[in-house]
Scaffold this motif. Structure first.
Motif, short mmCIF file in Angstrom:
data_model
loop_
_atom_site.label_atom_id
_atom_site.label_comp_id
_atom_site.label_asym_id
_atom_site.label_seq_id
_atom_site.Cartn_x
_atom_site.Cartn_y
_atom_site.Cartn_z
N VAL A 49 0.90 -1.37 -0.06
CA VAL A 49 0.03 0.04 -0.06
C VAL A 49 0.64 1.13 -0.06
O VAL A 49 1.72 1.33 0.85
CB VAL A 49 -1.01 -0.09 1.23
N THR A 68 -19.15 0.57 -2.69
CA THR A 68 -18.10 1.17 -1.92
C THR A 68 -16.64 0.51 -2.74
O THR A 68 -17.05 -0.45 -3.43
CB THR A 68 -17.83 1.20 -0.42
N THR A 124 -13.37 -1.75 -2.61
CA THR A 124 -12.69 -2.93 -1.26
C THR A 124 -11.09 -2.38 -1.01
O THR A 124 -10.39 -1.93 -1.81
CB THR A 124 -12.65 -4.29 -2.16
N PRO A 125 -11.09 -2.06 0.28
CA PRO A 125 -9.67 -1.99 0.95
C PRO A 125 -8.40 -2.94 0.09
O PRO A 125 -8.61 -3.76 -0.37
CB PRO A 125 -9.69 -2.25 2.21
N TRP A 158 -6.66 -5.34 0.83
CA TRP A 158 -6.49 -6.47 1.49
C TRP A 158 -5.59 -7.41 0.68
O TRP A 158 -5.64 -7.39 -0.57
CB TRP A 158 -7.79 -6.97 1.88
N TYR A 160 -8.18 -6.86 10.93
CA TYR A 160 -9.14 -5.86 10.49
C TYR A 160 -10.39 -5.79 11.60
O TYR A 160 -10.58 -4.49 11.90
CB TYR A 160 -9.79 -6.34 9.24
#
Length: 505
Positions: free
Chosen positions: A121, A200, A202-203, A205, A218
């Protein structure tokens, strides 16, 4: 948001520019801070100045209320909805109580267990623990650790004095196993999950995501659940008795009961689910992201500045007993305390609220307890400069953090050190007492040399007591100045950025 504020504050705005607007403002704040709900108050006042009409009074949410923000939010919302429905009546409730909100994600189990591959990230670095030391005496009641993390320079990490390292803690495996057993997901915990967002994104992950990974990294399964948690559980409970109790806890009338059951004893999400055994295994998989809270990131002031490849942290391990006499440990500090040399974690960096002046300007630092964390980086960033530190703890031989380093810097002339050991003498002595004791030194630095004052530490009483001590210094060195004038002098330093606070609970 900045553009919006600049637009509202334009002097050329007509006084009736928003005369056709009706509005409501509810602020989120903490009354222990000097500028309690300042943005909400300023926004409310400015909208009225521009001709807008308030539907209801301004609401001031206060984390210090025994019910938290809900203590002010509930009556304010009742007033708001009463006024809205009076003006614009509806034939039926906006959202009937028996309507279950749609889930944020569609979730299902699928496939065979696979190795989880982490995803990088932007802005997040991998940090390796290379040094760890307890810096309080072994028999002292509080465990405070010095932690050093190594970061590969190729990751592009950038931070400066006063900045923070931001961590997202992990739940320990034993806690995850207990939670999975409570919700009856143990057998499927390592199966890949298919997750499709509805409205939304998706983070970031890892792939594939498993329930065990989510419960470890999480979901805040060891946190104290909020009121909304009980409301969501009530939608899925197959037990009439449990459902009624959950609805009571989520109602406005049931907040005192919720306080007694959950908030005061600090019951965790896992413990609450254990008290509702028929509801816990009935939670639909698609609603897990709506039911369970997310682990909040924790910020720690960086205590190092001498080498960009290392990040030093000063961490107080949180441990206490609840009114049920159960031992509670902080989710993040418990995790950090059990880390071993060579283990890694994810870390990002955030700008702190305190900014150093040029090295030619003296600084006065007031840092009792772990408030010293950021000041360790300040001192290392200003070798040979005029650095004055008022440090406070209980005992010179128990919790004098970084004693050898501080005394060495003082011997080398990089630091003027004033200590207050509150439990070592016949009377308690605190940092504010030392500030008054060295009143002439402090006043000379502030008035003649333009010193900048920094205050860091616990936000209970210390910030107010220290500010009063500085006001007393001003008054003591200016006999013709009134008490109010001395307080206003300190307020002027705050406005000019020469009195900066970074305090926390």
């Amino acid at each position: 948001m900045k553009r919006f504020w600049r637009f509202l504050l334009r002097k050329s705005m007509p006084h009736d520019a928003l005369s056709s607007m009706e509005f409501a403002v509810f602020g989120l704040g903490d009354s222990s801070y000097q500028k309690f709900n300042f943005p909400a108050k300023r926004l409310f006042r400015r909208l009225q100045q521009l001709g807008a009409t308030a539907l209801v009074r301004r609401g001031d949410g206060d984390d210090q209320h025994y019910l938290g923000v809900d203590g002010q939010l509930d009556p304010w919302l009742e007033e708001l909805w009463e006024e809205v429905l009076r003006r614009w009546p509806l034939p039926q409730p906006v959202v009937p109580e028996d309507v279950v909100p749609d889930p944020t994600f569609d979730v299902s189990f699928g496939g065979e267990p696979q190795e989880v591959v982490e995803v990088s990230v932007d802005g997040v670095c991998q940090a390796t623990l290379v040094a760890e030391e307890r810096i309080t005496a072994a028999d002292h009641f509080q465990d405070v650790r010095y932690l050093r993390f190594a970061i590969d320079e190729g990751q592009g990490a950038i931070w400066g004095p006063g900045d923070c390292a931001v961590l997202r803690p992990r739940n320990l495996s034993a806690d995850v196993d207990e939670f999975l057993a409570t919700v009856a997901w143990t057998d499927k915990a390592d199966l890949p999950l298919r997750i499709s967002p509805r409205n939304t994104t998706t983070p970031a992950w890892p792939q594939p995501v498993t329930m065990r990974w989510l419960c470890t990294n999480y979901f805040d399964i060891m946190g104290v659940p909020r009121r909304s948690f009980f409301e969501m559980l009530s939608y899925f409970s197959p037990s009439v008795e449990e459902r009624d109790k959950l609805r009571e806890f989520s109602s406005s009338a049931g907040q005192d009961d919720l306080l007694a059951y959950c908030m005061r004893p600090r019951r965790t999400v896992t413990e609450v689910l254990g008290d509702f055994p028929r509801t816990a295994p009935a939670i639909p998989l698609s609603y897990v992201f709506d039911v369970f809270p997310v682990i909040a990131e924790r910020s720690f002031s960086i205590s190092s500045a001498e080498c960009p490849a290392y990040v030093d942290l000063t961490v107080g391990i949180v441990e206490y007993k609840t009114i049920m006499q159960r031992v509670r440990r902080g989710v993040c500090t418990k995790w950090l305390a059990q880390m071993r040399i060579g283990e890694t974690l994810s870390m990002r960096f955030a700008r702190g609220t305190m900014r150093l002046p040029p090295a030619s300007t003296p600084i006065i630092m007031v840092g009792p307890g772990t408030g010293i964390a950021a000041f360790m980086s300040f001192i290392q960033s200003r070798p040979g400069a005029d650095n004055y530190l008022f440090f406070g703890c209980r005992s010179e031989n128990k919790d004098f953090y970084y004693r050898e380093r501080l005394q060495r810097w003082a011997d080398e002339g990089s630091l003027h050190l004033y200590c207050a050991f509150s439990r070592d003498g016949p009377t308690k002595v605190y940092v504010q007492d030392r500030i008054r004791e060295y009143s002439q030194v402090v006043w000379s630095l502030v008035a003649s040399q333009g010193a900048v004052i920094f205050v860091s530490g616990n936000a209970n009483r210390m910030p107010d007591d220290v500010r009063q001590a500085f006001a007393d210094v001003v008054a003591a060195n200016n006999p013709d100045m009134s008490t109010d004038d001395a307080s206003n002098y300190i307020a002027g330093l705050v406005k000019d950025g020469r009195y900066q606070e970074e305090c926390w609970y």
